[in-house]
Design a protein around this motif. Structure first.
Motif, mmCIF file in Angstrom:
data_model
loop_
_atom_site.group_PDB
_atom_site.id
_atom_site.type_symbol
_atom_site.label_atom_id
_atom_site.label_comp_id
_atom_site.label_asym_id
_atom_site.label_seq_id
_atom_site.Cartn_x
_atom_site.Cartn_y
_atom_site.Cartn_z
ATOM 1 N N ARG A 209 10.807 4.056 7.593
ATOM 2 C CA ARG A 209 9.847 3.209 6.868
ATOM 3 C C ARG A 209 9.337 3.904 5.604
ATOM 4 N NH1 ARG A 209 5.855 -0.840 9.953
ATOM 5 N NH2 ARG A 209 4.901 -1.777 8.120
ATOM 6 N N LYS B 99 2.213 1.669 -3.369
ATOM 7 C CA LYS B 99 1.132 2.106 -4.257
ATOM 8 C C LYS B 99 0.908 3.616 -4.100
ATOM 9 C CE LYS B 99 -3.748 0.947 -5.048
ATOM 10 N NZ LYS B 99 -4.854 0.139 -4.526
ATOM 11 N N LEU B 100 1.011 4.059 -2.879
ATOM 12 C CA LEU B 100 0.766 5.470 -2.579
ATOM 13 C C LEU B 100 1.930 6.357 -3.012
ATOM 14 C CD1 LEU B 100 -1.156 7.452 -1.013
ATOM 15 C CD2 LEU B 100 0.303 7.053 0.964
ATOM 16 N N ASN C 81 1.646 13.297 5.930
ATOM 17 C CA ASN C 81 0.484 12.618 6.504
ATOM 18 C C ASN C 81 0.835 11.229 7.031
ATOM 19 O OD1 ASN C 81 -1.171 14.757 6.069
ATOM 20 N ND2 ASN C 81 -2.093 13.962 4.199
ATOM 21 N N ARG D 22 -6.894 13.962 6.611
ATOM 22 C CA ARG D 22 -5.590 13.491 6.122
ATOM 23 C C ARG D 22 -5.690 12.103 5.489
ATOM 24 N NH1 ARG D 22 -0.703 15.963 9.772
ATOM 25 N NH2 ARG D 22 -1.704 17.922 10.238
ATOM 26 N N LEU D 23 -6.685 11.911 4.670
ATOM 27 C CA LEU D 23 -6.812 10.656 3.928
ATOM 28 C C LEU D 23 -6.056 10.807 2.612
ATOM 29 C CD1 LEU D 23 -10.625 10.001 4.478
ATOM 30 C CD2 LEU D 23 -8.746 8.790 5.586
ATOM 31 N N PHE D 24 -5.826 9.682 1.953
ATOM 32 C CA PHE D 24 -5.120 9.713 0.677
ATOM 33 C C PHE D 24 -6.127 9.515 -0.448
ATOM 34 C CE2 PHE D 24 -2.192 8.246 3.934
ATOM 35 C CZ PHE D 24 -1.222 9.221 3.824
ATOM 36 N N GLN E 161 3.230 7.334 -6.774
ATOM 37 C CA GLN E 161 2.511 8.358 -7.539
ATOM 38 C C GLN E 161 3.504 9.457 -7.931
ATOM 39 O OE1 GLN E 161 -1.064 8.356 -7.742
ATOM 40 N NE2 GLN E 161 -1.168 6.420 -6.658
ATOM 41 N N GLU F 145 -5.959 8.974 -3.490
ATOM 42 C CA GLU F 145 -5.717 7.963 -4.532
ATOM 43 C C GLU F 145 -5.872 6.537 -4.029
ATOM 44 O OE1 GLU F 145 -3.582 9.926 -2.590
ATOM 45 O OE2 GLU F 145 -2.392 10.598 -4.307
ATOM 46 N N LEU F 146 -6.212 6.387 -2.749
ATOM 47 C CA LEU F 146 -6.443 5.038 -2.202
ATOM 48 C C LEU F 146 -7.929 4.881 -1.867
ATOM 49 C CD1 LEU F 146 -3.461 4.550 0.295
ATOM 50 C CD2 LEU F 146 -3.607 3.827 -2.082
ATOM 51 N N LEU G 277 0.831 -1.205 0.000
ATOM 52 C CA LEU G 277 0.000 0.000 0.000
ATOM 53 C C LEU G 277 0.867 1.257 0.000
ATOM 54 C CD1 LEU G 277 -2.910 -0.866 2.440
ATOM 55 C CD2 LEU G 277 -3.066 -0.418 -0.002
ATOM 56 N N GLN H 125 -1.969 -1.764 8.997
ATOM 57 C CA GLN H 125 -0.847 -2.677 8.735
ATOM 58 C C GLN H 125 0.443 -2.252 9.454
ATOM 59 O OE1 GLN H 125 -0.275 -2.684 4.471
ATOM 60 N NE2 GLN H 125 0.936 -0.825 4.501
ATOM 61 N N LEU H 126 0.440 -1.031 9.974
ATOM 62 C CA LEU H 126 1.595 -0.595 10.777
ATOM 63 C C LEU H 126 1.751 -1.479 12.009
ATOM 64 C CD1 LEU H 126 1.737 3.290 11.238
ATOM 65 C CD2 LEU H 126 3.617 1.782 10.646
ATOM 66 N N ASP I 219 -8.275 0.698 1.749
ATOM 67 C CA ASP I 219 -6.813 0.839 1.707
ATOM 68 C C ASP I 219 -6.330 1.957 2.640
ATOM 69 O OD1 ASP I 219 -6.501 -1.220 0.007
ATOM 70 O OD2 ASP I 219 -6.148 -0.027 -1.804
ATOM 71 N N ASN I 220 -7.105 3.040 2.712
ATOM 72 C CA ASN I 220 -6.733 4.130 3.612
ATOM 73 C C ASN I 220 -6.668 3.644 5.059
ATOM 74 O OD1 ASN I 220 -6.343 7.144 3.045
ATOM 75 N ND2 ASN I 220 -7.758 6.508 1.435
ATOM 76 N N LEU J 167 -3.785 1.013 5.487
ATOM 77 C CA LEU J 167 -2.459 1.643 5.505
ATOM 78 C C LEU J 167 -2.037 1.941 6.943
ATOM 79 C CD1 LEU J 167 -0.290 2.709 3.506
ATOM 80 C CD2 LEU J 167 -1.377 4.924 3.655
ATOM 81 N N LYS J 168 -3.009 2.306 7.742
ATOM 82 C CA LYS J 168 -2.738 2.567 9.161
ATOM 83 C C LYS J 168 -2.660 1.251 9.941
ATOM 84 C CE LYS J 168 -3.155 5.104 13.082
ATOM 85 N NZ LYS J 168 -2.762 6.430 13.424
ATOM 86 N N PHE K 187 -8.015 13.429 12.482
ATOM 87 C CA PHE K 187 -7.751 14.831 12.188
ATOM 88 C C PHE K 187 -9.015 15.520 11.673
ATOM 89 C CE2 PHE K 187 -3.711 12.622 11.597
ATOM 90 C CZ PHE K 187 -2.866 13.375 12.395
ATOM 91 N N TYR L 162 3.932 6.490 10.786
ATOM 92 C CA TYR L 162 5.021 5.888 9.996
ATOM 93 C C TYR L 162 6.332 6.589 10.349
ATOM 94 C CZ TYR L 162 2.226 2.851 7.023
ATOM 95 O OH TYR L 162 1.437 1.839 6.569
ATOM 96 N N ARG M 251 -10.415 4.697 10.680
ATOM 97 C CA ARG M 251 -8.947 4.610 10.695
ATOM 98 C C ARG M 251 -8.397 4.890 12.105
ATOM 99 N NH1 ARG M 251 -5.222 8.369 6.864
ATOM 100 N NH2 ARG M 251 -5.811 9.921 8.427
ATOM 101 N N MET N 293 0.600 9.805 10.823
ATOM 102 C CA MET N 293 -0.162 8.589 11.137
ATOM 103 C C MET N 293 0.625 7.622 11.998
ATOM 104 S SD MET N 293 -1.829 7.614 7.478
ATOM 105 C CE MET N 293 -1.908 5.877 7.862
#
Lengths: 404, 219
Positions: free
Chosen positions: A326, A6-7, A316, B101-103, A10, B105-106, A3, B117-118, B110-111, B114-115, B97, A322, B159, A320
């Motif tokens: 990473r 993928k992000l 961002n 602060r979402l993405f 871009q 393109e996902l 992911l 899977q951390l 997936d958004n 993404l959090k 937030f 990260y 999220r 979150m």
């Protein structure tokens, strides 16, 4: 990771990456090719001249029409020898001692064929030969002989072998002889005095040289033989051997010798040619490296632009949870992959085209043995790791700058 | 594990520079403690620094005076400037937030993943269930960039739930939601609080997330 990739992929500019790949491929192939050529040329140079190292040359005086008419050989005086000794970069000067008696050499290949010739022998003080001689002499034949010895070690001019291989052997259908097996063919030497007394010696070829055009034997042998087979009269030297403290002779010494009107024996242009080839190879490698360096910075700029374009996303991700490491890893893997692929392809191209060059070298020099192409791959791996590490570092710093 | 977040005379630097010495409220320039397991509502009108406060607590900004400190379950106290915020954001504090602060393109799943899977805290099936519960069943694989602000708000909320934490900050979580979705959101929050004993800190400019707040603070 999927992911994240993928992000963050871009905004990747395929054009910029393609530009980097092409420029780095050109540079990489030139560098790898140049390094391999440099290594092979260096190996060839060393194998060609081990006995009298690069730090020694042989000089004579030029022969003029006047000398020919008067029949007087142009010898070196004590003052001229002293002048040479005083020259800053000259370490030592040795005189040549020549046989003053008749010598016949008989080359016997087998029972049916062979040839013989009158010749003369030369000697230089043993210290000019001994060090490298001991190192290369596989047969453990000592560089030592007296007039009563049965065997005499010899150093032949490389031209003799070339003359045989490319002249006699080629025209008479005999097999060519490589330097390594030359020692297996003993040469019969017959020394004779004016009264007809003679002695037969077995000459064993222990090495070849480009620097002397006569047959070299140990100093003691010529000294004793001159006393036994001639009147023992000492003649002034017509040739001198000069060594330098430096690894090899620089052009200033060659210029000095030219200025004095002396001639460098053997291949007189060899020193200059060798320096020229080395300089040429350095230039080639340098050009390749400049290309690679340009490509390196192209990728750096490309990555920096990409990171800048994805600045908000990176910020961002950091907010979150990260870590910088990473986030950076995604771009680092990208850079590592590109670097590895480019250098791998460059190494493959260099490996494919190098044999054409080595064939050319082999046809020019029979002793050229195509070396393993390991150096191409070793340098490719080193440069790929170096470039990738530096790209990785740039990525990390750039991402960190955003994640403040 | 963080048991308490303490604010000691914290104030925005920009407020301090204002004469005479900036505003005083139940939070700014005061001593406040947020405890794990508690639920807090911070109310203020626009421009009073709600989002700034969240950013200070979450370690995204440090343009404040005073001291923010965390008390661990072993009783040790450490100040905000000496914290490993990456670790805190992964393990101790979760933030929804105000600007999401979402993405774009996902997709919504997936958004959240993404959090998640951390830390591996929530599986994708659970994420899908949570989003479905908030009425996003037909938006699970839609790119966030193509979703409405209210839909994005719900994704951002999910999220915030999908990670291990001691405190959850929700910065104006229902500003664009209807009552029904706000109610579901508060149910999900309550379930999480009851399950893990997390502290809940919600900000609002008037339209409150319906919840049993232990403390309401005016900013």
């Amino acid at each position: 990771m999927r992911l994240l990739f993928k992000l963050l992929k871009q905004n990747v500019s395929i054009t910029q990456i393609l530009g980097f790949v092409i420029v780095n491929l050109i540079g990489g192939v030139i560098v790898l090719f140049g390094v391999q050529a440099f290594k092979d040329f260096n190996t060839l140079e060393q194998s060609e001249e081990q006995l009298l190292s690069k730090s020694s040359i042989v000089i004579t005086k030029s022969v003029s029409a006047l000398n020919t008419a008067s029949g007087v050989a142009r010898t070196f005086s004590d003052s001229e020898i002293e002048e040479l000794k005083e020259f800053a970069s000259v370490a030592s000067v040795g005189e040549f001692r020549t046989s003053n008696f008749k010598v016949k050499a008989i080359f016997q290949f087998d029972e049916k064929s062979g040839f013989n010739t009158d010749l003369f022998l030369d000697a230089v003080p043993d210290e000019f030969v001994k060090n490298s001689y001991d190192a290369i002499n596989d047969e453990n034949i000592e560089w030592q002989a007296g007039v009563d010895s049965d065997t005499v070690p010899l150093i032949l001019p490389r031209n003799y072998l070339n003359l045989y291989n490319f002249g006699y052997a080629a025209s008479s259908g005999r097999p060519v002889v490589s330097e390594k097996i030359l020692g297996k063919f003993p040469i019969k030497l017959v020394a004779k005095d004016s009264k007809g007394n003679q002695k037969e010696y077995t000459g064993i070829v222990c090495g070849l040289t480009n620097k002397i055009n006569t047959i070299l034997v140990p100093w003691n042998f010529v000294t004793e033989a001159n006393e036994k087979y001639s009147n023992g009269e000492k003649k002034r030297p017509t040739r001198l051997i000069i060594t330098t403290d430096a690894k090899e002779f620089d052009d200033s010494v060659v210029d000095f010798i030219d200025e004095k009107g002396y001639i460098i024996e053997g291949d007189s242009s060899h020193v200059r040619l060798q320096n020229f080839i080395y300089a040429l190879l350095f230039v080639v490698i340098g050009i390749g490296f400049i290309f690679s360096l340009l490509a390196f910075f192209m990728l750096v700029i490309s990555i920096m632009l990409l990171i800048e374009k994805n600045k908000e996303k990176i910020s961002n991700l950091y907010s979150m949870g990260y870590s910088v490491g990473r986030i950076a890893k995604t771009y680092q893997y990208m850079a590592y992959g590109i670097d590895a692929a480019v250098w791998f392809v460059a190494a493959i191209i260099a490996t494919c085209i190098y044999p054409m060059f080595s064939e050319l070298m082999a046809s020019a020099s029979p002793d050229f043995v195509a070396a393993s192409l390991f150096i191409i791959w070793a340098v490719a791996v080193i440069l790929a790791v170096l470039f990738a590490s530096m790209h990785g570092l740039v990525v990390y710093r750039q991402v960190k700058k955003i994640c403040k | 594990m963080i048991q308490t977040i303490k604010l000691s005379k914290v104030n925005l630097k920009v407020f301090v520079d204002m004469p005479p010495s900036g505003p005083v409220s139940e939070v700014w320039n005061s001593d406040v403690a947020f405890n794990r397991g508690g639920s807090y509502l911070i109310e203020a009108s626009s421009g009073r620094g709600k989002s700034s406060l969240c950013s200070f607590l979450y370690g995204l900004r440090n343009d404040y005076v005073g001291e923010i400190s965390f008390v661990g379950d072993d009783g040790r106290e450490f100040t905000g400037d000496k914290c490993d915020y990456v670790k805190i954001r992964q393990q101790s504090m979760s933030m929804m937030f105000q600007e999401h602060r979402l993405f774009p393109e996902l997709s919504s799943v997936d958004n959240v993943m993404l959090k998640s899977q951390l830390t591996g805290f929530t599986k994708e099936t659970e994420v899908r269930e949570m989003l479905t519960r908030l009425g996003l069943k037909d938006r699970l694989d839609t790119l966030c960039g193509k979703m409405s602000y209210g839909q994005q708000q719900r994704v951002a909320f999910v999220r915030a739930l999908c990670q291990p934490c001691d405190f959850i900050f929700l910065d104006e979580p229902i500003s664009h939601l209807d009552e029904g979705n706000a109610r579901i959101m508060s149910e999900m929050l309550r379930e999480r609080q009851q399950k893990d004993g997390v502290g809940v800190i919600v900000t609002s400019i008037g339209y409150r997330l319906p919840y049993d707040y232990d403390t309401v603070l005016k900013l």
